[in-house]
Motif scaffolding. Structure first.
Motif, PDB file in Angstrom:
ATOM      1  N   GLU A  11     -14.286 -16.574  56.723  1.00  0.00           N
ATOM      2  CA  GLU A  11     -14.680 -17.929  56.062  1.00  0.00           C
ATOM      3  C   GLU A  11     -14.830 -18.916  56.096  1.00  0.00           C
ATOM      4  O   GLU A  11     -14.937 -20.401  55.660  1.00  0.00           O
ATOM      5  N   GLY A  12     -12.582 -18.532  55.802  1.00  0.00           N
ATOM      6  CA  GLY A  12     -11.840 -19.625  55.302  1.00  0.00           C
ATOM      7  C   GLY A  12     -11.322 -20.046  54.545  1.00  0.00           C
ATOM      8  O   GLY A  12     -10.887 -21.085  53.880  1.00  0.00           O
ATOM      9  N   GLY A  13     -12.103 -18.828  53.560  1.00  0.00           N
ATOM     10  CA  GLY A  13     -11.480 -19.311  51.935  1.00  0.00           C
ATOM     11  C   GLY A  13      -9.879 -19.354  52.065  1.00  0.00           C
ATOM     12  O   GLY A  13      -9.444 -19.344  51.106  1.00  0.00           O
ATOM     13  N   ILE A  14      -9.293 -17.992  52.588  1.00  0.00           N
ATOM     14  CA  ILE A  14      -7.919 -17.676  53.138  1.00  0.00           C
ATOM     15  C   ILE A  14      -7.441 -17.731  54.540  1.00  0.00           C
ATOM     16  O   ILE A  14      -7.879 -17.508  54.918  1.00  0.00           O
ATOM     17  N   LEU A  15      -6.136 -18.299  54.177  1.00  0.00           N
ATOM     18  CA  LEU A  15      -5.417 -18.697  55.848  1.00  0.00           C
ATOM     19  C   LEU A  15      -3.908 -18.066  56.121  1.00  0.00           C
ATOM     20  O   LEU A  15      -4.037 -17.634  55.009  1.00  0.00           O
ATOM     21  N   GLY A  16      -4.447 -17.561  56.673  1.00  0.00           N
ATOM     22  CA  GLY A  16      -3.542 -16.411  57.585  1.00  0.00           C
ATOM     23  C   GLY A  16      -3.941 -15.508  58.914  1.00  0.00           C
ATOM     24  O   GLY A  16      -4.770 -16.110  59.446  1.00  0.00           O
ATOM     25  N   SER A  17      -2.613 -14.472  59.442  1.00  0.00           N
ATOM     26  CA  SER A  17      -3.491 -14.130  60.382  1.00  0.00           C
ATOM     27  C   SER A  17      -3.467 -12.854  59.630  1.00  0.00           C
ATOM     28  O   SER A  17      -2.080 -11.886  59.107  1.00  0.00           O
ATOM     29  N   LEU A  18      -4.181 -11.407  60.428  1.00  0.00           N
ATOM     30  CA  LEU A  18      -4.251 -10.033  59.879  1.00  0.00           C
ATOM     31  C   LEU A  18      -3.589  -9.718  60.807  1.00  0.00           C
ATOM     32  O   LEU A  18      -4.903 -10.058  62.347  1.00  0.00           O
ATOM     33  N   ARG A  19      -3.177  -8.467  60.846  1.00  0.00           N
ATOM     34  CA  ARG A  19      -2.535  -7.325  62.294  1.00  0.00           C
ATOM     35  C   ARG A  19      -2.405  -6.372  62.065  1.00  0.00           C
ATOM     36  O   ARG A  19      -2.208  -6.165  60.614  1.00  0.00           O
ATOM     37  N   ALA A  20      -3.652  -5.159  62.767  1.00  0.00           N
ATOM     38  CA  ALA A  20      -3.541  -4.241  62.542  1.00  0.00           C
ATOM     39  C   ALA A  20      -3.895  -4.067  60.953  1.00  0.00           C
ATOM     40  O   ALA A  20      -4.506  -2.972  60.714  1.00  0.00           O
ATOM     41  N   GLY A  21      -4.801  -5.009  61.129  1.00  0.00           N
ATOM     42  CA  GLY A  21      -6.076  -3.781  60.021  1.00  0.00           C
ATOM     43  C   GLY A  21      -5.282  -4.680  58.587  1.00  0.00           C
ATOM     44  O   GLY A  21      -5.641  -4.903  57.724  1.00  0.00           O
ATOM     45  N   VAL A  22      -4.275  -4.304  58.682  1.00  0.00           N
ATOM     46  CA  VAL A  22      -3.553  -4.605  56.795  1.00  0.00           C
ATOM     47  C   VAL A  22      -2.399  -5.189  56.721  1.00  0.00           C
ATOM     48  O   VAL A  22      -1.746  -5.600  55.825  1.00  0.00           O
ATOM     49  N   HIS A  23      -1.945  -5.933  57.933  1.00  0.00           N
ATOM     50  CA  HIS A  23      -0.443  -6.352  57.848  1.00  0.00           C
ATOM     51  C   HIS A  23      -1.233  -7.773  57.086  1.00  0.00           C
ATOM     52  O   HIS A  23      -1.540  -8.877  58.999  1.00  0.00           O
ATOM     53  N   TRP A  24      -0.669  -8.205  56.247  1.00  0.00           N
ATOM     54  CA  TRP A  24      -1.092 -10.039  56.162  1.00  0.00           C
ATOM     55  C   TRP A  24      -0.435 -10.675  56.374  1.00  0.00           C
ATOM     56  O   TRP A  24       1.065 -10.300  56.007  1.00  0.00           O
ATOM     57  N   THR A  25       0.035 -12.473  56.733  1.00  0.00           N
ATOM     58  CA  THR A  25       0.338 -12.820  56.929  1.00  0.00           C
ATOM     59  C   THR A  25      -0.182 -14.492  56.623  1.00  0.00           C
ATOM     60  O   THR A  25      -0.742 -15.125  57.571  1.00  0.00           O
ATOM     61  N   PRO A  26       0.379 -14.649  54.885  1.00  0.00           N
ATOM     62  CA  PRO A  26       0.107 -15.785  54.753  1.00  0.00           C
ATOM     63  C   PRO A  26       0.166 -17.627  56.409  1.00  0.00           C
ATOM     64  O   PRO A  26       1.285 -17.324  56.625  1.00  0.00           O
ATOM     65  N   ALA A  27      -0.877 -18.397  55.763  1.00  0.00           N
ATOM     66  CA  ALA A  27      -0.745 -19.488  56.499  1.00  0.00           C
ATOM     67  C   ALA A  27       0.992 -20.042  56.638  1.00  0.00           C
ATOM     68  O   ALA A  27       1.693 -20.728  56.997  1.00  0.00           O
ATOM     69  N   VAL A  28       1.441 -20.131  55.025  1.00  0.00           N
ATOM     70  CA  VAL A  28       1.959 -21.078  54.478  1.00  0.00           C
ATOM     71  C   VAL A  28       3.833 -20.221  55.493  1.00  0.00           C
ATOM     72  O   VAL A  28       4.399 -21.150  55.230  1.00  0.00           O
ATOM     73  N   PHE A  29       3.249 -18.854  54.847  1.00  0.00           N
ATOM     74  CA  PHE A  29       4.532 -18.509  55.742  1.00  0.00           C
ATOM     75  C   PHE A  29       4.479 -18.147  56.910  1.00  0.00           C
ATOM     76  O   PHE A  29       5.861 -18.590  57.481  1.00  0.00           O
ATOM     77  N   ALA A  30       3.610 -18.779  57.549  1.00  0.00           N
ATOM     78  CA  ALA A  30       4.154 -19.265  59.797  1.00  0.00           C
ATOM     79  C   ALA A  30       4.477 -20.469  59.653  1.00  0.00           C
ATOM     80  O   ALA A  30       5.970 -20.793  60.241  1.00  0.00           O
TER      81      ALA A  30
END
Length: 817
Positions: free
Chosen positions: A235-254
């Motif tokens: 839905e776009g409520g939170i921004l970032g990328s999800l890898r392997a289903g559990v590894h979350w990288t926030p958009a601010v960190f990227a």
């Protein structure tokens, strides 16, 4: 209407209660029905009840089953069998038919359940859900005695209609509770600023719920949190990328990652993969290649093309100046040898200079110009040639006719010891390793053997058999000895070239390079801190060995004639000295009955004549070994040697090659012993090993030598003016006259020697000899005790000296003219 119905009921009751006048038994009824079936009057199926007293038709059985299903909505086939009184087989058969015909029914685990039943159950579940906010399917399944999968399949189509809730991970939740959890997940995800494993976040949320709701709180599975999180991401409520289903990288960190990498790369023109790893970029090389297509990926760093331009300019400048450059000094400090090697392979100037052979690459990271390598080679080549003028380590340096210890010079002196073994095996002097072959040994010592034979050309019988063979061999070879020696040197050189002698080893060359270019000591990595030194030493070693061999071969050829002259001179001196010591040895037999005097005479002969022979032999063999190994020896070293110390002799013996060294050490040890015969045995062994000839003293030579000895000693007595020195010469002449033996006696043995002449001389002559000896001993005692201050002692010394001088003519008269 009601009155008529009541009338009919009364009539029916009356008919039932009326007794029949004709009664049939059960058996008759069964037979009757069976007959009717045979006559096909009853053409439909009849089923027996369990009691066996009643019949029922399938349609009636189906009707009764359907009635029971409608009554409760869920009925067990076993219960149906008991209710209708029919065997379970017929009940199951009819139940399957009923379920097949009615889609609103299902047969599960021996039970028929209607959809109305499930609707009722769903309503009950919904009422309960609204009360407790969450229900586990496993709990519902246990209550309903069905599987959790069945409960889930029944509830899914009724969610949102009958059941107001959400099914996730085997749990039912109310919409309000789901909204609450969704808000918690959204807040937690937005608070993450670094790459995070979502499992830890869900664990934290679960603990938070337990703390908030207490022991009666609702347990939420991590999968439900993950489902809510995935929905928020879509839905776009939170921004970032999800890898392997559990590894979350926030958009601010990227975004921070990209800013950090861009800033470092733009400022330094390179970036290390380790930096990207610290920024949580798992595949740094692929990341950088996709972001900077023009960059160059290396093993440890990613560089900008400007680094190549800078390195290319530095290399070109170093080659033009005839110098060298370590590429790692120009590249980033974190670069490795493989990085440098890869960059050099794409540098235009490097490829150009390599093709024109103006430079070479060593140690994977260093570029050396040929002019620089030639300069280093020339300087080390001079050091290598110094080996030709230096003794091996542990030996000495000749100064005039003396042997003095010289300081060790590290590896400069140690290299020849390795070459000696090679030269010994391949040189013309193979008598060391092939001592068993008399023919080869004679050929190798040709000139020296010839010199020994020429000393006595008229006495061929006096020469040992081994010497005769050598003499015949020398007559055959004649003047071709020198040319054979030169050809032998050429063969030695060829054999050295065929082998790979461990001369000028890499460690020695590395030390010399470090002296010429100290900066090379700072180059290298953790695995090999001397990689550059070793690479240059490996490159220079074949060139240095080739140059060293060429110049050394020239020295070999130069030293051939000098070796021949040295061996001729040694053989001549050895012939004379060995005959003398054999002559003096015969006089020792006269004192074998007196052990103390015998030991004194043996030691005296070892310290005088034997010492001279041993020193002469060791010095000349050492010189010959030097010349054979291509070491230049000064002409002044051919002078007569003075007495060496015991340490000097051991050092010289150890410097000899192979087994000759062992035999030399044994001879030196025998020289320091107490028996002349032991020394003579050791001397013959080392002489045989070195190919020299020791002439045996025969009767004819003995007569000749005794005559010469007597003549020389008589002349010395006649001209002697020292009263003390006269006595031992007179005693030796008397022993020569009486025993025909050449006695060499020290001062301590003169008294015994004089005493043994008592019965051999007239009494008057012996008295004169004894008186003179007594006076001589007294004079020597006074001289030893004199301090220079006592006038009385001086007068007594003068008196004794005058007495001895007055007795000298009488003492000389004892000697026959």
């Amino acid at each position: 209407m009601d009155a008529e119905l009541l009338e009919l009921q009364r009539q029916f009751e009356f008919a039932q209660q009326a007794k029949s006048s004709i009664r049939l038994s059960d058996r008759n009824v069964v037979e009757l029905i069976h007959k009717l079936q045979q006559l096909q009057i009853i053409d439909f199926e009849l089923l027996h009840t369990v009691s066996g007293k009643e019949y029922i038709t399938p349609s009636q059985l189906r009707h009764e089953i359907d009635t029971e299903i409608k009554k409760s909505g869920r009925v067990s086939l076993i219960d149906l069998s008991d209710i209708v009184g029919v065997d379970l087989y017929h009940v199951e058969k009819q139940a399957q038919q009923i379920v097949t015909d009615d889609v609103g029914l299902m047969l599960i685990q021996g039970e028929i359940i209607s959809q109305s039943y499930w609707d009722t159950i769903a309503e009950e579940i919904n009422e309960r859900l609204q009360e407790c906010s969450q229900i586990a399917l496993a709990e519902l399944a246990a209550q309903l005695h069905v599987s959790s999968e069945l409960v889930a399949s029944i509830l899914e189509p009724r969610l949102g209609t009958i059941v107001k809730g959400r099914l996730e991970g085997g749990q039912l939740y109310t919409p309000a509770y789901v909204a609450r959890l969704s808000t918690m997940v959204c807040g937690a995800a937005r608070g993450i600023t670094v790459p995070t494993n979502l499992s830890t976040v869900w664990s934290s949320l679960q603990q938070m719920l337990l703390d908030m709701d207490g022991a009666n709180g609702v347990s939420v599975e991590g999968a439900f949190f993950q489902s809510l999180f995935n929905g928020l991401v879509k839905e776009g409520g939170i921004l970032g990328s999800l890898r392997a289903g559990v590894h979350w990288t926030p958009a601010v960190f990227a975004h921070a990652q990209r800013e950090s990498v861009d800033s470092f790369f733009s400022q330094n023109s390179f970036v290390s993969y380790d930096i990207l790893h610290k920024l949580a970029i798992s595949q740094p090389k692929q990341y950088l290649q996709s972001r900077y297509p023009e960059g160059i990926p290396l093993d440890t760093v990613f560089v900008h093309p400007s680094v190549i331009e800078m390195l290319d300019a530095a290399i070109e400048d170093a080659i033009e100046q005839g110098s060298w450059i370590d590429c790692l000094s120009v590249l980033p400090s974190i670069s490795g040898f493989r990085d440098a090697s890869k960059l050099l392979s794409i540098c235009p100037s490097v490829q150009r200079e390599l093709k024109s052979t103006k430079a070479i690459i060593l140690g994977e990271s260093c570029i050396l110009s040929n002019a620089f390598i030639k300069d280093v080679f020339d300087r080390i080549d001079k050091e290598a040639m110094a080996l030709n003028h230096t003794q091996p380590s542990g030996q000495g340096l000749y100064v005039g006719s003396r042997l003095v210890n010289e300081p060790k010079v590290g590896h400069d002196l140690g290299q020849l010891s390795e070459l000696n073994e090679t030269v010994d095996d391949s040189s013309g002097g193979k008598h060391v390793s092939e001592k068993g072959s008399k023919k080869k040994r004679g050929k190798l010592t040709g000139s020296s053997n010839a010199g020994g034979v020429e000393n006595s050309p008229d006495n061929p019988d006096n020469i040992p058999a081994k010497a005769k063979k050598n003499q015949r061999k020398l007559k055959d070879t004649g003047s071709s000895h020198v040319s054979d020696s030169k050809s032998g040197v050429k063969k030695d050189s060829d054999k050295l070239n065929e082998q790979n002698p461990s001369i000028l080893n890499e460690e020695w060359i590395m030390q010399k390079i470090l002296m010429v270019v100290p900066d090379f000591g700072e180059l290298g990595g953790q695995d090999d801190p001397h990689i550059m030194l070793r690479a240059l030493a490996t490159h220079l070693r074949p060139m240095l060995i080739t140059s060293w061999k060429e110049k050394r071969n020239a020295l070999f050829t130069e030293n051939v004639d000098r070796r021949r002259r040295l061996l001729d001179n040694l053989q001549r001196k050895l012939d004379e000295s060995f005959l003398n010591i054999q002559l003096y040895e015969k006089a020792l037999d006269l004192f074998e009955d007196d052990p103390a005097t015998s030991v004194t005479l043996h030691k005296h002969l070892l310290r005088t004549t034997a010492t001279y022979i041993m020193d002469m032999l060791l010095l000349n063999l050492d010189m010959d070994n030097k010349l054979k190994n291509g070491i230049q020896v000064e002409e002044s070293q051919y002078l007569e040697p003075s007495s060496l110390s015991s340490g000097d002799r051991i050092s010289l013996a150890k410097s000899l090659p192979g087994s000759l060294s062992v035999k030399g050490i044994l001879a030196v040890e025998a020289l320091e012993g107490k028996r002349v015969d032991t020394f003579m045995t050791a001397l013959r062994t080392i002489a045989e090993e070195s190919g020299l000839i020791l002439k045996k003293l025969d009767k004819k030579l003995e007569r000749t030598l005794l005559h010469s000895y007597r003549k020389d000693l008589t002349s010395q007595v006649s001209s002697e003016t020292d009263p003390v020195a006269l006595l031992p010469k007179v005693v030796s002449l008397l022993y020569l006259q009486v025993h025909n033996k050449a006695l060499q006696a020290p001062g301590r043995a003169i008294s015994v020697a004089v005493a043994r002449l008592k019965n051999k001389l007239e009494d008057s002559a012996h008295k004169v000899l004894m008186d003179y000896h007594t006076a001589t001993v007294t004079l020597l005692a006074l001289l030893s005790a004199a301090t220079g201050d006592e006038d009385c002692t001086s007068d007594r010394i003068q008196s004794k000296r005058e007495f001895l001088e007055s007795q000298m003519p009488e003492l000389k008269s004892l000697v026959p003219k």
